[in-house]
Motif scaffolding. Structure first.
Motif, PDB file in Angstrom:
ATOM      1  N   ASN A   1      82.057  34.469 -18.932  1.00  0.00           N
ATOM      2  CA  ASN A   1      82.402  33.034 -19.648  1.00  0.00           C
ATOM      3  C   ASN A   1      82.413  32.231 -18.168  1.00  0.00           C
ATOM      4  O   ASN A   1      82.012  30.928 -18.573  1.00  0.00           O
ATOM      5  N   LEU A   2      82.457  32.658 -17.056  1.00  0.00           N
ATOM      6  CA  LEU A   2      82.267  31.939 -15.947  1.00  0.00           C
ATOM      7  C   LEU A   2      80.849  31.415 -15.838  1.00  0.00           C
ATOM      8  O   LEU A   2      80.583  30.295 -15.449  1.00  0.00           O
ATOM      9  N   LYS A   3      79.823  32.458 -15.993  1.00  0.00           N
ATOM     10  CA  LYS A   3      78.545  31.936 -16.118  1.00  0.00           C
ATOM     11  C   LYS A   3      78.138  30.970 -16.924  1.00  0.00           C
ATOM     12  O   LYS A   3      77.212  29.806 -16.696  1.00  0.00           O
TER      13      LYS A   3
ATOM     14  N   MET B 170      76.794  25.358 -18.425  1.00  0.00           N
ATOM     15  CA  MET B 170      77.034  24.185 -19.271  1.00  0.00           C
ATOM     16  C   MET B 170      77.607  22.990 -18.662  1.00  0.00           C
ATOM     17  O   MET B 170      77.641  21.875 -19.233  1.00  0.00           O
ATOM     18  N   GLY B 171      78.233  23.221 -17.428  1.00  0.00           N
ATOM     19  CA  GLY B 171      79.167  22.231 -16.924  1.00  0.00           C
ATOM     20  C   GLY B 171      80.421  22.400 -17.320  1.00  0.00           C
ATOM     21  O   GLY B 171      80.881  22.692 -18.439  1.00  0.00           O
ATOM     22  N   LEU B 172      81.521  22.253 -16.343  1.00  0.00           N
ATOM     23  CA  LEU B 172      82.789  22.636 -16.555  1.00  0.00           C
ATOM     24  C   LEU B 172      83.363  21.546 -17.793  1.00  0.00           C
ATOM     25  O   LEU B 172      84.664  21.900 -18.156  1.00  0.00           O
ATOM     26  N   ASP B 173      82.933  20.517 -17.867  1.00  0.00           N
ATOM     27  CA  ASP B 173      83.389  19.409 -18.768  1.00  0.00           C
ATOM     28  C   ASP B 173      83.017  19.673 -20.188  1.00  0.00           C
ATOM     29  O   ASP B 173      83.766  19.329 -21.107  1.00  0.00           O
ATOM     30  N   LYS B 174      81.947  20.444 -20.421  1.00  0.00           N
ATOM     31  CA  LYS B 174      81.412  20.788 -21.819  1.00  0.00           C
ATOM     32  C   LYS B 174      81.998  22.010 -22.209  1.00  0.00           C
ATOM     33  O   LYS B 174      80.946  22.569 -23.176  1.00  0.00           O
TER      34      LYS B 174
ATOM     35  N   SER C  12      83.623  25.474 -24.126  1.00  0.00           N
ATOM     36  CA  SER C  12      84.575  25.460 -25.243  1.00  0.00           C
ATOM     37  C   SER C  12      85.828  25.903 -24.690  1.00  0.00           C
ATOM     38  O   SER C  12      86.066  26.329 -23.616  1.00  0.00           O
ATOM     39  N   PRO C  13      87.154  25.851 -25.408  1.00  0.00           N
ATOM     40  CA  PRO C  13      88.337  26.071 -25.051  1.00  0.00           C
ATOM     41  C   PRO C  13      88.556  27.472 -24.564  1.00  0.00           C
ATOM     42  O   PRO C  13      89.360  27.720 -23.348  1.00  0.00           O
ATOM     43  N   GLU C  14      88.043  28.338 -25.012  1.00  0.00           N
ATOM     44  CA  GLU C  14      88.187  29.992 -24.387  1.00  0.00           C
ATOM     45  C   GLU C  14      87.542  30.038 -23.346  1.00  0.00           C
ATOM     46  O   GLU C  14      88.195  30.698 -22.364  1.00  0.00           O
ATOM     47  N   VAL C  15      86.532  29.475 -23.184  1.00  0.00           N
ATOM     48  CA  VAL C  15      85.592  29.608 -21.786  1.00  0.00           C
ATOM     49  C   VAL C  15      86.432  28.704 -20.750  1.00  0.00           C
ATOM     50  O   VAL C  15      86.932  29.364 -19.653  1.00  0.00           O
ATOM     51  N   ALA C  16      87.113  27.770 -21.147  1.00  0.00           N
ATOM     52  CA  ALA C  16      87.949  26.947 -20.103  1.00  0.00           C
ATOM     53  C   ALA C  16      89.059  27.926 -19.796  1.00  0.00           C
ATOM     54  O   ALA C  16      89.674  27.664 -18.448  1.00  0.00           O
ATOM     55  N   GLN C  17      89.832  28.374 -20.761  1.00  0.00           N
ATOM     56  CA  GLN C  17      90.771  29.327 -20.424  1.00  0.00           C
ATOM     57  C   GLN C  17      90.462  30.489 -19.557  1.00  0.00           C
ATOM     58  O   GLN C  17      91.220  30.794 -18.593  1.00  0.00           O
ATOM     59  N   SER C  18      89.330  31.205 -19.899  1.00  0.00           N
ATOM     60  CA  SER C  18      88.845  32.000 -18.852  1.00  0.00           C
ATOM     61  C   SER C  18      88.568  31.693 -17.333  1.00  0.00           C
ATOM     62  O   SER C  18      88.897  32.436 -16.553  1.00  0.00           O
ATOM     63  N   VAL C  19      88.092  30.354 -17.432  1.00  0.00           N
ATOM     64  CA  VAL C  19      87.972  29.745 -15.916  1.00  0.00           C
ATOM     65  C   VAL C  19      89.209  29.532 -15.404  1.00  0.00           C
ATOM     66  O   VAL C  19      89.607  29.782 -14.095  1.00  0.00           O
ATOM     67  N   GLU C  20      90.322  28.981 -16.181  1.00  0.00           N
ATOM     68  CA  GLU C  20      91.692  28.968 -15.633  1.00  0.00           C
ATOM     69  C   GLU C  20      92.349  30.351 -15.185  1.00  0.00           C
ATOM     70  O   GLU C  20      92.990  30.168 -14.256  1.00  0.00           O
ATOM     71  N   GLU C  21      92.318  31.263 -16.136  1.00  0.00           N
ATOM     72  CA  GLU C  21      92.564  32.648 -15.713  1.00  0.00           C
ATOM     73  C   GLU C  21      92.065  33.108 -14.183  1.00  0.00           C
ATOM     74  O   GLU C  21      92.487  33.522 -13.539  1.00  0.00           O
TER      75      GLU C  21
END
Length: 105
Positions: A62-64, A69-73, A75-84
């Motif tokens: 998900n981080l890859k 894709m760029g951190l602003d574009k 999906s919510p699940e990928v953003a959640q993984s990055v936050e974790e």
């Protein structure tokens, strides 16, 4: 787990009693139970380690995706993984920050 009926267990118990005798049978049962528990604990530890490695692998994937894709574009699940991952990185750094703050100047 095993398909053993009451009568099969009864026959195994009688044979064990005849072979081991009444003096050694309780010790053999305790030893068998202890071995079964250790095998079960080892299997559950292995299972949890595999699950943790799979979760870490998914977070890396998900981080890859987020990086491409760029951190602003994302999906919510990928953003959640990055936050974790960010929270995990902060928790790893926390003990080192405390050591630096505790040192006398």
């Amino acid at each position: 787990m095993f398909d053993i009926s009451f009568w099969e267990l009864f026959i195994i118990g009688i044979v064990a009693l005849l072979i081991l005798g009444p003096e050694r049978l309780p010790g053999a049962i305790r030893s068998t139970v202890k071995t079964m528990r250790s095998v079960k604990n080892m299997a559950s530890g292995f299972k949890s380690e595999i699950e943790e490695q799979l979760r870490i692998h998914e977070l890396h994937e998900n981080l890859k995706k987020a990086e491409t894709m760029g951190l602003d574009k994302v999906s919510p699940e990928v953003a959640q993984s990055v936050e974790e991952l960010k929270q995990a990185a902060l928790s790893v750094q926390e003990p080192y920050k405390k050591k630096k703050d505790d040192e006398p100047k």
